[in-house]
Scaffold this motif. Sequence first.
Motif, PDB file in Angstrom:
ATOM      1  N   PHE A 177     -33.616  27.840  82.067  1.00 33.68           N
ATOM      2  CA  PHE A 177     -32.991  26.478  82.906  1.00 33.68           C
ATOM      3  C   PHE A 177     -31.212  26.819  82.436  1.00 33.68           C
ATOM      4  N   ASN A 178     -30.389  26.437  83.458  1.00 34.10           N
ATOM      5  CA  ASN A 178     -29.151  25.856  82.738  1.00 34.10           C
ATOM      6  C   ASN A 178     -28.748  26.241  81.044  1.00 34.10           C
ATOM      7  N   HIS A 179     -27.939  27.407  80.989  1.00 31.75           N
ATOM      8  CA  HIS A 179     -27.314  26.677  79.455  1.00 31.75           C
ATOM      9  C   HIS A 179     -25.892  27.377  79.300  1.00 31.75           C
ATOM     10  N   GLU A 180     -25.224  26.810  78.995  1.00 29.18           N
ATOM     11  CA  GLU A 180     -23.300  26.934  78.837  1.00 29.18           C
ATOM     12  C   GLU A 180     -23.160  26.969  77.378  1.00 29.18           C
ATOM     13  N   SER A 181     -21.466  27.421  76.957  1.00 28.99           N
ATOM     14  CA  SER A 181     -20.756  27.904  76.118  1.00 28.99           C
ATOM     15  C   SER A 181     -19.779  27.628  76.194  1.00 28.99           C
ATOM     16  N   GLU A 182     -18.680  28.056  74.792  1.00 26.91           N
ATOM     17  CA  GLU A 182     -17.689  28.432  74.835  1.00 26.91           C
ATOM     18  C   GLU A 182     -17.345  29.723  75.893  1.00 26.91           C
ATOM     19  N   LEU A 183     -18.550  30.532  76.041  1.00 23.92           N
ATOM     20  CA  LEU A 183     -17.869  31.251  76.481  1.00 23.92           C
ATOM     21  C   LEU A 183     -18.520  31.628  78.206  1.00 23.92           C
ATOM     22  N   ARG A 184     -18.781  30.650  78.554  1.00 24.09           N
ATOM     23  CA  ARG A 184     -19.810  30.352  80.026  1.00 24.09           C
ATOM     24  C   ARG A 184     -18.320  30.662  80.933  1.00 24.09           C
ATOM     25  N   TYR A 221     -27.545  24.852  75.118  1.00 28.49           N
ATOM     26  CA  TYR A 221     -26.984  25.493  74.803  1.00 28.49           C
ATOM     27  C   TYR A 221     -26.749  27.115  74.345  1.00 28.49           C
ATOM     28  N   ALA A 222     -26.299  27.990  75.088  1.00 22.68           N
ATOM     29  CA  ALA A 222     -27.126  28.905  74.494  1.00 22.68           C
ATOM     30  C   ALA A 222     -26.961  29.707  74.046  1.00 22.68           C
ATOM     31  N   PRO A 223     -26.259  29.780  72.678  1.00 22.67           N
ATOM     32  CA  PRO A 223     -27.025  30.563  71.588  1.00 22.67           C
ATOM     33  C   PRO A 223     -28.203  30.472  71.287  1.00 22.67           C
ATOM     34  N   GLU A 224     -28.526  29.545  71.517  1.00 20.53           N
ATOM     35  CA  GLU A 224     -30.481  28.821  71.179  1.00 20.53           C
ATOM     36  C   GLU A 224     -31.087  29.782  71.976  1.00 20.53           C
ATOM     37  N   TYR A 225     -30.481  29.138  73.674  1.00 20.40           N
ATOM     38  CA  TYR A 225     -31.381  30.049  74.155  1.00 20.40           C
ATOM     39  C   TYR A 225     -31.512  31.677  74.812  1.00 20.40           C
ATOM     40  N   THR A 226     -30.540  32.375  73.678  1.00 22.79           N
ATOM     41  CA  THR A 226     -30.512  33.764  73.946  1.00 22.79           C
ATOM     42  C   THR A 226     -31.602  33.663  72.129  1.00 22.79           C
ATOM     43  N   ASP A 227     -31.469  32.454  71.471  1.00 18.89           N
ATOM     44  CA  ASP A 227     -32.464  33.315  70.569  1.00 18.89           C
ATOM     45  C   ASP A 227     -34.244  33.107  70.850  1.00 18.89           C
ATOM     46  N   MET A 228     -34.078  32.748  71.597  1.00 20.17           N
ATOM     47  CA  MET A 228     -35.534  32.090  71.859  1.00 20.17           C
ATOM     48  C   MET A 228     -35.762  33.731  73.154  1.00 20.17           C
ATOM     49  N   MET A 229     -34.831  34.211  73.887  1.00 19.20           N
ATOM     50  CA  MET A 229     -35.345  35.626  74.085  1.00 19.20           C
ATOM     51  C   MET A 229     -35.855  36.274  73.443  1.00 19.20           C
ATOM     52  N   VAL A 230     -35.219  36.599  72.272  1.00 21.48           N
ATOM     53  CA  VAL A 230     -36.021  37.358  71.092  1.00 21.48           C
ATOM     54  C   VAL A 230     -36.966  37.431  70.351  1.00 21.48           C
ATOM     55  N   VAL A 319     -28.895  21.156  70.313  1.00 20.16           N
ATOM     56  CA  VAL A 319     -28.224  20.989  70.722  1.00 20.16           C
ATOM     57  C   VAL A 319     -27.606  20.345  72.621  1.00 20.16           C
ATOM     58  N   LEU A 320     -27.118  19.753  72.255  1.00 17.87           N
ATOM     59  CA  LEU A 320     -27.792  18.984  74.305  1.00 17.87           C
ATOM     60  C   LEU A 320     -26.662  18.257  74.932  1.00 17.87           C
ATOM     61  N   ALA A 321     -26.998  17.598  76.086  1.00 17.22           N
ATOM     62  CA  ALA A 321     -25.304  17.680  76.617  1.00 17.22           C
ATOM     63  C   ALA A 321     -24.710  17.200  76.776  1.00 17.22           C
ATOM     64  N   PRO A 322     -24.628  16.246  75.568  1.00 20.73           N
ATOM     65  CA  PRO A 322     -23.325  15.366  75.513  1.00 20.73           C
ATOM     66  C   PRO A 322     -22.581  16.597  74.457  1.00 20.73           C
ATOM     67  N   GLU A 323     -23.815  16.803  73.264  1.00 21.26           N
ATOM     68  CA  GLU A 323     -22.612  17.839  72.214  1.00 21.26           C
ATOM     69  C   GLU A 323     -21.916  19.315  72.962  1.00 21.26           C
ATOM     70  N   ILE A 324     -21.930  19.405  74.172  1.00 20.96           N
ATOM     71  CA  ILE A 324     -22.479  21.164  74.694  1.00 20.96           C
ATOM     72  C   ILE A 324     -20.947  20.481  75.504  1.00 20.96           C
ATOM     73  N   ALA A 325     -20.657  19.379  76.059  1.00 20.96           N
ATOM     74  CA  ALA A 325     -19.099  19.004  76.609  1.00 20.96           C
ATOM     75  C   ALA A 325     -18.201  18.858  75.089  1.00 20.96           C
ATOM     76  N   ARG A 326     -18.779  18.286  74.414  1.00 17.32           N
ATOM     77  CA  ARG A 326     -17.766  18.207  73.581  1.00 17.32           C
ATOM     78  C   ARG A 326     -16.749  19.294  72.872  1.00 17.32           C
ATOM     79  N   ARG A 327     -18.577  20.266  72.664  1.00 16.36           N
ATOM     80  CA  ARG A 327     -17.676  21.686  71.681  1.00 16.36           C
ATOM     81  C   ARG A 327     -16.798  22.584  73.121  1.00 16.36           C
TER      82      ARG A 327
END
Length: 343
Positions: A177-184, A221-230, A319-327
Amino acid sequence: MARVLIIGVTGQDGAFLARALVGRGDEVYGAMRRGSTSKTGRLKELGIRDKVNFCSLEVTEFANVQAVLDEIRPDLIFNLSAQSFVGDSFKFPHYTSGVNYIGVLNILEALRVLKMDARLYQASTSEMYGDVLEKPQSEKTPFNPLSPYAVSKLAAHSLVVNYRHAYGMFATSGILFNHESELRGYEFVTRKITSWLARIKLQDAEAVPLGNLSSVRDWGYAPEYTDMMVRMLDHDKPDDFVISTNTEHTVREFLFMAAQEMGFDLVSEGEGVDEKCFDRKTGKLIAYVDPRYFRASDVVYLRGDNSKAQEQLGWKPEVLAPEIARRMAIYDLKKAAAGNPGL
Ligand code: NAP
Ligand code: F7E
């Protein structure tokens, strides 16, 4: 230590995945296509640009894909390459299909022809659920795509399942599902919002034009999702996994959360194409609906059910949406303050 090839290393996920793999001591090869300017900014930002061995790869060229796989002989392959912007897929449907479907066919065929037993991760997507037939969406939910992007990804997803069954390949699909970050990327709605609000705040930019504010997404949060890919490729068998937070927010809610972090107090007036969002304190217009950002057909509701990943991979998003928006808001304010909004 594994020998790993990341196809699409220059993107958001490629950068975080490379950092995770470098961090665990893997030998990381990053495949990218040439460009007129440097594309390694995200890897530089994460401090790992000199830890990645770069190679040139155009995923739509079978001979090129075959030659690269033959030369590197990786243990693990992560295919993250895509024309990944849904909006653009309506403008460039042929191109989108070429990268997103033929690219995957090329990788699978190269593995088959070369008789390689590398483990393959394919970046599938919640967009495949489209006009959703079930709420929330799990691995068992039927697909019902609504864009050329989603159709191309569903074709690639089906091919991965087919090669897994037909040839016994270790080919796994992550239905992320959609995953976001400071590098989006700046074209996606979360980053468009945080980068633009930062420019309104610090550089007196005009209000941000947006499309469907009522669209619902399950943002992680994208870094958590890429950890799941591994974790998916470390799993004992190839499979399909939904990766989601099981939470939902509208685009409007994300806008309000990011705005609040930047010191705005938004109030919405009007409905549909007439909706406008003002700052209560100053009366300034901050955001408005602009029909140019509506899609020919839009996915209006996505929320995942990650039970399978929780049980089999030990997945628990933190890391959920409110914290993602904050970061993202904090990061883009810093960028704007440095005079570099990155647009
Ligand atoms: P992204 O930032 O757009 O990165 C896409 C990557 O693919 C870039 O490195 C891009 O290289 C590369 N690429 C594009 N066309 C290529 C080609 N013809 N040959 C070789 N490489 C090519 O996407 P992302 O957000 O990191 O997403 C990674 C993958 O996950 C994508 O497949 C996306 O469709 C999928 N996905 C993303 C999300 C999400 O929310 N982020 C959710 C579900 C699935 P350039 O730098 O040269 O353009
Ligand atoms: O749109 C609405 C838009 O472009 C989200 C990709 O990573 O996730 C991403 O695809 C929603 C849509 O992401 C604007 O109509 C409103 O309903 O941020 P997005 P996406 O289309 O969900 C999936 C899982 C992927 O696989 C993709 O690769 O927001 N929206 N106003 C807007 N969207 C954008 N981009 N810009 C607007 O102004």
